[in-house]
Scaffold this active site. Structure first.
Site, PDB file in Angstrom:
ATOM      1  N   LYS A   1       0.878  -1.172   0.000  1.00  0.00           N
ATOM      2  CA  LYS A   1       0.000   0.000   0.000  1.00  0.00           C
ATOM      3  C   LYS A   1       0.915   1.221   0.000  1.00  0.00           C
ATOM      4  O   LYS A   1       1.978   1.201   0.623  1.00  0.00           O
ATOM      5  CB  LYS A   1      -0.866  -0.034   1.271  1.00  0.00           C
TER       6      LYS A   1
ATOM      7  N   CYS B   1      -0.370  11.481  -7.567  1.00  0.00           N
ATOM      8  CA  CYS B   1      -1.039  12.289  -6.535  1.00  0.00           C
ATOM      9  C   CYS B   1      -0.950  13.751  -6.907  1.00  0.00           C
ATOM     10  O   CYS B   1       0.042  14.214  -7.445  1.00  0.00           O
ATOM     11  CB  CYS B   1      -0.374  12.144  -5.176  1.00  0.00           C
TER      12      CYS B   1
ATOM     13  N   ASN C   1      -1.668   3.069 -13.532  1.00  0.00           N
ATOM     14  CA  ASN C   1      -2.428   3.384 -12.335  1.00  0.00           C
ATOM     15  C   ASN C   1      -3.890   3.558 -12.759  1.00  0.00           C
ATOM     16  O   ASN C   1      -4.228   3.323 -13.924  1.00  0.00           O
ATOM     17  CB  ASN C   1      -1.878   4.673 -11.701  1.00  0.00           C
TER      18      ASN C   1
ATOM     19  N   GLY D   1      -6.500  -4.372 -14.680  1.00  0.00           N
ATOM     20  CA  GLY D   1      -7.599  -5.274 -14.986  1.00  0.00           C
ATOM     21  C   GLY D   1      -7.215  -6.713 -15.204  1.00  0.00           C
ATOM     22  O   GLY D   1      -7.999  -7.489 -15.757  1.00  0.00           O
TER      23      GLY D   1
HETATM   24  C1  LIG Z   1      -8.492   0.433  -3.582  1.00  0.00           C
HETATM   25  C2  LIG Z   1      -7.259   0.700  -4.382  1.00  0.00           C
HETATM   26  C3  LIG Z   1      -6.176   1.343  -3.799  1.00  0.00           C
HETATM   27  C4  LIG Z   1      -5.021   1.615  -4.511  1.00  0.00           C
HETATM   28  N1  LIG Z   1      -3.960   2.220  -3.909  1.00  0.00           N
HETATM   29  C5  LIG Z   1      -2.802   2.432  -4.611  1.00  0.00           C
HETATM   30  C6  LIG Z   1      -1.641   2.977  -3.984  1.00  0.00           C
HETATM   31  O1  LIG Z   1      -1.625   3.232  -2.777  1.00  0.00           O
HETATM   32  N2  LIG Z   1      -0.535   3.208  -4.743  1.00  0.00           N
HETATM   33  C7  LIG Z   1      -0.498   2.915  -6.076  1.00  0.00           C
HETATM   34  O2  LIG Z   1       0.516   3.121  -6.721  1.00  0.00           O
HETATM   35  N3  LIG Z   1      -1.569   2.355  -6.683  1.00  0.00           N
HETATM   36  C8  LIG Z   1      -2.714   2.112  -5.992  1.00  0.00           C
HETATM   37  N4  LIG Z   1      -3.799   1.534  -6.629  1.00  0.00           N
HETATM   38  C9  LIG Z   1      -3.708   1.235  -8.054  1.00  0.00           C
HETATM   39  C10 LIG Z   1      -3.388  -0.244  -8.333  1.00  0.00           C
HETATM   40  O3  LIG Z   1      -2.128  -0.592  -7.812  1.00  0.00           O
HETATM   41  C11 LIG Z   1      -3.425  -0.526  -9.849  1.00  0.00           C
HETATM   42  O4  LIG Z   1      -2.464   0.278 -10.496  1.00  0.00           O
HETATM   43  C12 LIG Z   1      -4.784  -0.244 -10.465  1.00  0.00           C
HETATM   44  O5  LIG Z   1      -5.815  -0.620  -9.576  1.00  0.00           O
HETATM   45  C13 LIG Z   1      -4.992  -0.950 -11.799  1.00  0.00           C
HETATM   46  O6  LIG Z   1      -4.881  -2.343 -11.671  1.00  0.00           O
HETATM   47  P1  LIG Z   1      -6.163  -3.327 -11.470  1.00  0.00           P
HETATM   48  O7  LIG Z   1      -7.110  -2.981 -12.553  1.00  0.00           O
HETATM   49  O8  LIG Z   1      -5.595  -4.690 -11.540  1.00  0.00           O
HETATM   50  O9  LIG Z   1      -6.715  -2.998 -10.122  1.00  0.00           O
HETATM   51  C14 LIG Z   1      -4.945   1.251  -5.881  1.00  0.00           C
HETATM   52  C15 LIG Z   1      -6.043   0.585  -6.467  1.00  0.00           C
HETATM   53  C16 LIG Z   1      -7.182   0.303  -5.750  1.00  0.00           C
HETATM   54  C17 LIG Z   1      -8.318  -0.385  -6.427  1.00  0.00           C
END
Ligand SMILES: Cc1cc2nc3c(=O)[nH]c(=O)nc-3n(C[C@H](O)[C@H](O)[C@H](O)COP(=O)(O)O)c2cc1C
Ligand SMILES: Cc1cc2nc3c(=O)[nH]c(=O)nc-3n(C[C@H](O)[C@H](O)[C@H](O)COP(=O)(O)OP(=O)(O)OC[C@H]3O[C@@H](n4cnc5c(N)ncnc54)[C@H](O)[C@@H]3O)c2cc1C
Ligand SMILES: Cc1cc2nc3c(=O)[nH]c(=O)nc-3n(C[C@H](O)[C@H](O)[C@H](O)COP(=O)(O)OP(=O)(O)OC[C@H]3O[C@@H](n4cnc5c(N)ncnc54)[C@H](O)[C@@H]3O)c2cc1C
Ligand SMILES: Cc1cc2nc3c(=O)[nH]c(=O)nc-3n(C[C@H](O)[C@H](O)[C@H](O)COP(=O)(O)O)c2cc1C
Ligand code: FES
Ligand code: FES
Lengths: 313, 285, 313, 285
Positions: free
Chosen positions: A52, A137, A199, A251
């Site tokens: 995280k 951010c 991201n 995804g």
């Molecule tokens: C609830 C949540 C919290 C996330 N927190 C972070 C984070 O703290 N730092 C970061 O770089 N990406 C964060 N992400 C982004 C994920 O690491 C990832 O890049 C993004 O969700 C796309 O991948 P996915 O479709 O497999 O979820 C977060 C995603 C979700 C859903």
């Protein structure tokens, strides 16, 4: 712990000099501090995970509601709630020591200095293998512009982080940009050892009865299978633009999804949202990759990276 | 906590829009009163996220039942799964209702329990009521629903079968007293306190229902100085503590900091009502 | 034909001086030339439709495969196959005359001149109510850059199109940009009467067995419910940035979806992909809007436009 | 063309992975041989797009059957719908197989038909065979499948029941001749032409199956100068001509222009094989 796992040697990959037992990595923000998954999967079986997002100080995050499901995905506005870099080093890292899996510390801040401070704290931590800069951010000092949406600001931060860091530096790209290849080139030019992408995409969902956003924060980050085609396209674009190893994200929920990213140009992949609804998805993908190598007679996973065949320009 | 694919024993409609799902597990599951599961119909591609359902009944070491209301896409998909079908499940999750034995040493004021169920919140407290009954704790149930039909859907017959004192309210007056369940609750506490010179503090209120109901129960409990526990709901991404999406705002001594929010799924779902910042609603509806 | 339809007067909206019986419009590329739907719905019942993109000359489009379904959406690379502006004016417009529905001619080209030529041809056509510029095509003359991704290029084209056009001008925004509000301001500054958004997001899907893109063209445009949260966010951002009426587009498949866009700031909405899998969705949404007004005691649909309540900045 | 919600009369497994879906419509549907429908299980949220299935049988004015193979998400969702369930349907779509009466005036060479079915392509030609039989046209059926089991799934029993000359091939040799269906087709044409001094041009070949099979049938037909009609497949977005996603490349006299592509759904699905540019494959698999 290593002794108990028979790794398929064909799945090993290297990113910026770090050895991963396989290319399957838990994505930041969806894998907690790793330990939350210890009861669900054998952490030794996955390539690694990204923590995280860690900031120099603990953060409370945004008020609820923080998540809302959409078709094929979800929006989140967690507001980067985290225990802080110091607590991670002192409380979590010792517990993670016994696992043979790569630990990527995901780092973020609201100014360049914030990032540097967090990295400096994390430099003390034993067992961290690399840093992943979350540059999506809004920068409070620069009037809320998102660092990751500006090649110049992202390059500047990369350079400073590179200098502060004692470990390989992965920079995580924001997909909310016109030209992700340009952004990637600027960041690699500034010294990033690897890029991870994508991201979340900025989205919004409105409750038509209250007429308010379904998220307290207003907008949120869209993740999940819905965004996969955008992510695959971006990985492919960036693979054509830079020479560092890429980590594909967006995804991924099955081995077929993971392979799309690898064929498009990724050396490794991260799985995010799918961990929530299929908590053992990471190990399922690891197994699936071995099976695919068998079925297609491929020597190793590295041979697939960027193996897309293009007939058209 | 186990992560498995359970097989549907039955998925019966109780009244339109309300169903009882019974699942068979291939491993033993030990679920305590108030715990929940994250469930998803296996063959469905949408919605993605599993849905939180309280464990309604434990029917054996490998069998659990869930009482649910069909609300949106997730519960609709669950409603289509038939006997023999498969459901992805993560269970048991969350903490559980604490049930203390009455202090038999104290002759005058034995501890008593008040259970307040609003709508399908009932699903979280049936096992609690059974436990209270088994522990021979003096228990009053207040059971509120939108209508008589909804009350049936929310398991009213199962609550009746417990044989405990039961006060029913419905919003439309079609069964029991017309109005919100908090009205007879308040009357009851007032009467108890005045008539028997009991202190509110002798009662533990257990509540599960819609957010406004629980907020109101908390106010009433505070007024009568009664201990109050609530099982909260929040939209849940994962159910096992990693997404940090399901938080509620809690009271902290210091300034708003890391400790300002707690996860409903793993820090709860059961909280002491007086620790919650009720003005910060976790749900968007 | 009008006599047969009892329009709900509360649903009437005006965009750039054009009266729409209701705010529900078929989106370009998903509604053919309108006539294809005559057997499926009463065309008099919808507010209007936007034609398949028209170019100065007929175009063949790209070789198949042209579409691939993804989770919650689809990718298309039709390559803008169309009969050409002239054939539309001569063959289609006369057949459309008998319908009381607004006709928006969607226009595109591979250079500013291409656009102007198409508009000039369409100026001759009787019954066209407005033009919608699709500026998401790569400009061959400028080395393939997408006009719609550059505020300067988009503003320049808007200005030229504005001058060439005898009708109200709607410009359709590309979502593949870092700052859609900036793009919107530039285009409105250049004279656009209205903006429609969003067009598709660029995506890719790879067949892991052939290792080729599933689309002959390589990349394609992502549409459908998957992109809705991104579209709602963009409509909201643009509504805060400019003063012209907006037409919201992106993943609308139900009246609830349509209302999200209206509450976010749209005066009207377009329905695209959903027409494929629910061919009568447009009229269902029209009916649903009336019901929503009843249920929420709202005087008219216009009162909902931009009615989002924001607690947070 | 009607757009409606049909009710499932039955959805029977023929062999694993192959099913026969029978739908009841609330209106009359007139479907001709070779036409198709766009179908989607009503209660499912994914996949979004309807799937194209050929009309296998017309069982009455308001009843149609579809024979389908479970391939991916869409057909899997269809396979879950049970009797009484609902299916969204757009039907009938596309053109149909042209069946000409034999020219009885010509004594020597009556026209003859050859039907080539590959895999589930069979679903598109059962009604054609029935029509040819009714019209007393001399008809030969070549029926190819991956295995005997697949052949059953593709309706072999229904074809057998027609009583027409039937040659079966399977890729694995588990039934009939081992190999591709094009081998006996070629042999047959060669024999016919040599033995009976018939011209290939006296035969009309009707083919439906995988793209490579149809491309090969086209080559063979060309060689023997036989007329050849094919029913093509393409990924379909809409099925009624608006998405322009389902095109095939066709031969044109001029340079590549607007007329270079034709929509399978509305300009076809049945095309004269010699008009298709076979080297430009419409499917990505
Ligand atoms: C609830 C949540 C919290 C996330 N927190 C972070 C984070 O703290 N730092 C970061 O770089 N990406 C964060 N992400 C982004 C994920 O690491 C990832 O890049 C993004 O969700 C796309 O991948 P996915 O479709 O497999 O979820 C977060 C995603 C979700 C859903
Ligand atoms: C710990 C816990 C235990 C629960 N136990 C039960 C139970 O035993 N029986 C039961 O019927 N329900 C229970 N719920 C509520 C149940 O989870 C929701 O009804 C379900 O998630 C709604 O999903 P859906 O897809 O049907 O609706 P959606 O399409 O997701 O939403 C439909 C409506 O429900 C709202 N909603 C979304 N998520 C939730 C949520 N988590 N809780 C309440 N409303 C929500 C949405 O805002 C929307 O208005 C419980 C919830 C929690 C958190
Ligand atoms: C006019 C027409 C008539 C048809 N008639 C029948 C029939 O009677 N019976 C029958 O079983 N099938 C028929 N098909 C094929 C059927 O439409 C596909 O099998 C179905 O669309 C696959 O959907 P899916 O979701 O199961 O698979 P998907 O998940 O969409 O895809 C699984 C695999 O099938 C491929 N595929 C996707 N779309 C098609 C397509 N349209 N055709 C073939 N392969 C595809 C994909 O590339 C992938 O490899 C017909 C197709 C057309 C165009
Ligand atoms: C197959 C297809 C073809 C399209 N063609 C055009 C076009 O010619 N011109 C245009 O402006 N937009 C075109 N679009 C974009 C749509 O009009 C719409 O902006 C987009 O699909 C998002 O809306 P939706 O999610 O409702 O489909 C096309 C979309 C699809 C799916
Ligand atoms: S639901 Fe994910 S942390 Fe509670
Ligand atoms: S399937 Fe849409 S045009 Fe043929």
């Amino acid at each position: 712990m290593t002794g108990t796992v028979n790794h398929d040697p064909r799945l090993a990959v290297e990113i910026a000099g770090i050895h991963f037992n396989n290319p399957v990595i838990g994505a930041s923000g969806t894998f907690g501090y790793g330990l939350e998954f210890a009861e669900l999967i054998d952490l030794n079986r996955i390539g690694g995970f990204s923590t995280k997002g860690l900031s120099s100080r603990p953060l409370a995050g945004t008020p609820p509601p923080r998540i809302v499901e959409t078709h094929g995905g979800m929006l989140n506005a967690i507001g980067l709630q985290n225990i802080g870099a110091r607590a991670f080093v002192e409380e979590k890292l010792p517990l993670l020591e016994r696992y043979d899996t790569r630990i990527i510390a995901n780092v973020f801040g609201y100014s360049d200095e914030d990032y540097i401070e967090a990295i400096t704290i994390l430099n003390d931590g034993a067992g961290i293998d690399a840093y992943e800069l979350n540059i999506s951010c809004p920068n409070v000092k620069e009037g809320g512009i998102v660092i990751g949406n500006s090649p110049a600001a992202a390059a500047r931060l990369t350079e400073r982080a590179r200098r502060a860091s004692t470990r390989p530096l992965i920079v995580k790209l924001s997909p909310n940009v016109t030209d992700i290849a340009q952004l990637a080139r600027a960041i690699v030019g500034a010294g990033a050892d690897s890029l991870s992408l994508i991201n979340t995409l900025v989205g919004m969902s409105i409750d038509i009865y209250t007429r308010r956003s379904r998220l307290n924060y207003g907008t949120g980050g869209l993740s999940g299978p819905a965004i996969r085609p955008i992510a695959v396209r971006m990985v492919h674009e960036v693979a054509c633009a830079v020479d560092v190893p890429l980590i594909g994200i967006g995804g991924i929920a099955s081995v077929m999804d993971a392979l799309e990213f690898i064929i498009a140009g990724a050396t490794a992949i991260q799985i995010g949202t799918a961990n929530y609804y299929d908590p053992r998805v990471t190990v399922k993908v690891v197994d699936g990759l071995s099976e695919y190598l068998d079925r297609t007679d491929s020597p190793n996973i590295g041979s697939l990276t960027g193996s897309i065949i293009k007939d058209q320009p | 906590m186990i992560e498995t694919v359970a097989t549907v024993e039955s998925n019966l409609e109780i009244t339109p829009g309300y169903r009882l799902l019974t699942l068979n597990f291939d491993e033993e599951v030990e679920a305590r009163a108030g715990q929940f599961a994250m469930l998803r119909a296996r063959a469905s591609f949408e919605p993605l996220l599993r849905r939180a359902l309280a464990v309604y009944r434990v029917a054996g070491k490998r069998q659990l039942s869930f009482l649910y209301q069909i609300l949106g896409r997730g519960t609709e998909q669950l409603s289509f799964v038939e006997r023999g079908g498969e459901v992805e499940a993560l269970v048991p999750l969350g903490n559980s209702w604490p049930v203390e034995m009455p202090e038999r040493s104290s002759v005058e004021a034995s501890r008593r329990a008040i259970v307040v169920a609003g709508g399908i919140g009932s699903a979280s407290v049936l096992m609690l009521c059974e436990e209270l009954a088994r522990a021979r704790i003096d228990t009053q149930i207040f059971f509120g629903a939108a209508s008589g039909r909804v009350a049936s859907g929310c398991g009213l017959e199962d609550f009746r079968a417990l044989g405990l004192p039961l006060t029913i309210t419905t919003d439309d007056g079609s069964l029991g007293e017309r109005g919100f369940v908090t009205a007879p609750l308040e009357r009851h506490l007032r009467d108890e306190v005045s008539k028997k010179s009991l202190r509110g503090a002798d009662s533990t209120i257990y509540a599960c229902g819609p957010w406004p109901m629980m907020a109101r129960v908390n106010e009433i409990a505070a007024r009568f100085d009664a201990r109050c526990l609530v099982s909260l709901e929040a939209p849940m991404g994962c159910g096992f503590g990693v997404c940090v999406g399901c938080v509620v705002a809690v009271k902290t001594d210091g300034p708003l900091g890391y400790a300002s929010y707690r996860r409903v799924c793993t820090d709860g779902t059961i909280f002491s009502a007086d620790t919650i910042r009720w003005e910060v609603n976790a749900m968007s509806h």
